[in-house]
Each structure stands twice: as structure tokens, then as C-alpha cells.
Scaffold this active site. Structure first.
Site: not given
Ligand SMILES: [Zn+2]
Length: 298
Positions: A2-3
Site C-alpha cells: 500500500p502506498e
């Protein structure tokens, strides 16, 4: 992994289920994730109200009525499942595939509003911690952390201050979490492309000899915010589209202009360039050699 935009989307998805509610019961199914859970984890949560749910870089921060902050990091594969009012949803689940739920449900929060929030993490690179609010800036997670890219701190001036005199390539400087926190590979590639900056140009070239920001430094600050906000908005659209919680590739991945487009034509109108890939510090950089000339950093 996840960014930052995905973490922000998760935060927005968890907010209505958690803020203003008390933890009535916390189930912790194992002693550790990436790190051991803090001592007396469930006891320190049960009975506490969540006053606010914030984010710093890729960390979620739940402010508790006890004065402690519950820090949650999703690692590589962490995600939350929210069950509320008979419906189940998974905020932010929009750009990686996943298997079924259950076996990797490590923590369950039961809340006083009837919601239940389950933390699932197949690879267990995520973690949770409890830190007093008064020590949050100096705690081990945040003491060395750079400025927040979606906040007001990011400007041409701060970029010039942080980068002046640095010979490191721009790409590496932008990924350095001690300078700007939470910017990942995808968004750095996209931001450099939109600003027309070569990923190998020296970071220091965004400041003049006297340390003033160049025109490109101002542009880059603005573009970083745009790229991240657009991705958050796209995540938000997925939140509304429950069809995509099955883990199918999400909407915003299709809007990358250079990332993962090696060999494809540049999307800039009239540009005849082809997207190229180079490897910097072991990670792929995608860029258009025509739009992103090394010399153009003023
Ligand atoms: Zn181009």
C-alpha cells in the site's frame, strides 16, 4: 505494497466506523506481526474512545481518550475489513489481489457503535504500537521522518532547502523518507514525468547557488500534491464502487502516465518519445527521455 494514497483511502474508510466510538472488545490472535504487539495491548484499548483518526506518511494514528495513540502500519499486505450495519467493506483495497479472509485475521476491534474492524495481514509485515500522544513526534517511528507530502509543508522552498547541495539523483532524494515521508516509487516516477525532470538529475539542481528554489522546484511540489490527491480521489471512487472489493485491479492504476509503461509511447501530446526503464537503487524508474531531459531543472 500500500502506498500513501491507499493508506489515506483506508483512513477515510475507517473514520466513520471508529471515530467517536469506544473499543468494547479487542481480540488479538497472535503475539506479534512484524514486531511484537505492545504490552497489555487489548487492555490498553478496551474501554477507550477513538477521538480522531489521522495519518502520518503511511502510518494510521488513532487518538485514544487515554492519551495514547494507536499506531497502525499496513506493511506489505495489511488491510482492514469493516462490518457495520450488516454490510462489509474493505476500504482502500484497490490495487492488489488477495485471497480469502479468515486465516490471516489477526486483530478484531469491536466498537460501541456496533461496527467491527478486522485487521488481516497474510505476510505480517504490518504492525501496531501504542505511544503517548505527547511522545509521538519523538518516538522511534517518527523521530527521523521527513515532511508530509500531502501537507502544507511541501513547497518549492522546502524542496530547495532539503535538496540544496545534494548530488544524489532526484529519484533517490524523493524516495528518502528522512526528507519527504511516504512517497513511493510509483508516485515519484509519475511526479518526475509530469514535471519534466530527469530521474538521474542531481537533487541539488532544484536550488540555485544561493539556495533559492528553481521554477521546477515550485512545479514539483505542486505536482507531487496533485499526483497523490488524484490517487486518493480515485481510491475514493473505488470505495463507492463495491464491485471492486474483490481485489480486481483498481481504477487509478490505469491512470499512470509512465509507471510500468516501458516501451509504450509517451502520453504527452506531440511527443514522439518511448517510455524507458532504468534501475536506480535496485528499483525500476520509468521515464520519457524526450520530456525529461537531464539539463532542464531550472
Ligand atoms: Zn514524452
Amino acid at each position: 505494497m500500500p502506498e500513501l494514497p491507499e493508506v489515506e483511502t483506508v483512513r477515510r474508510g475507517l473514520e466513520p466506523a471508529m471515530v467517536g466510538a469506544r473499543f468494547t472488545r479487542v481480540v488479538q490472535r497472535r503475539p506479534d506481526l512484524r514486531f511484537p504487539f505492545p504490552k497489555a495491548f487489548t487492555e490498553r484499548l478496551e474501554g477507550q474512545e477513538v477521538r480522531a483518526l489521522g495519518r502520518r506518511a503511511k502510518y494510521l494514528l488513532a487518538d485514544l481518550s487515554s492519551g495514547e495513540v494507536l499506531i497502525m502500519h499496513l506493511g506489505m499486505s495489511g488491510r482492514f475489513l469493516v462490518t457495520q450495519g450488516g454490510a462489509t467493506r474493505m476500504p482502500g483495497e484497490f490495487h492488489h489481489e488477495h485471497g480469502g479472509l479468515g486465516a490471516h485475521d489477526h486483530v478484531v476491534f469491536q466498537l460501541s457503535n456496533g461496527a467491527s474492524v478486522t485487521y488481516n495481514d497474510a505476510r505480517r509485515f504490518g504492525f501496531m504500537d501504542l505511544v503517548p500522544r505527547s511522545e509521538i513526534e519523538t518516538c522511534k517511528h517518527f523521530a527521523e521522518m521527513g515532511i508530509e507530502p500531502l501537507g502544507n509543508e511541501l513547497s518549492g522552498e522546502t524542496i530547495a532547502n532539503l535538496f540544496a547541495g545534494k548530488r544524489t539523483p532526484l529519484k533517490a532524494a524523493l524516495l528518502d523518507q528522512r526528507l519527504i515521508a511516504g512517497l513511493g516509487n510509483i508516485y515519484v516516477c509519475e511526479a518526475l514525468f509530469r514535471t519534466g525532470l530527469h530521474p538521474e538529475a542531481p537533487a541539488g539542481s532544484l536550488a540555485t547557488k544561493s539556495g533559492e528554489p528553481t521554477e521546477k522546484a515550485h512545479q514539483l511540489a505542486e505536482v507531487i500534491r496533485d499526483v497523490l490527491s488524484e490517487a486518493v480521489e480515485a481510491g475514493g471512487s473505488t470505495l463507492r464502487d463495491h464491485a471492486q472489493v474483490d481485489g480486481s485491479l483498481g481504477y487509478f492504476q490505469h491512470s499512470f502516465r509512465v509507471y510500468d509503461r516501458e516501451g509504450e509511447p509517451c502520453v504527452t501530446p506531440e511527443c514522439t518519445g518511448t517510455v524507458e526503464r532504468l534501475v536506480q537503487s535496485g528499483r525500476s524508474t520509468f521515464y520519457c527521455p524526450v520530456c525529461q531531459k537531464r539539463s532542464r531543472t531550472r
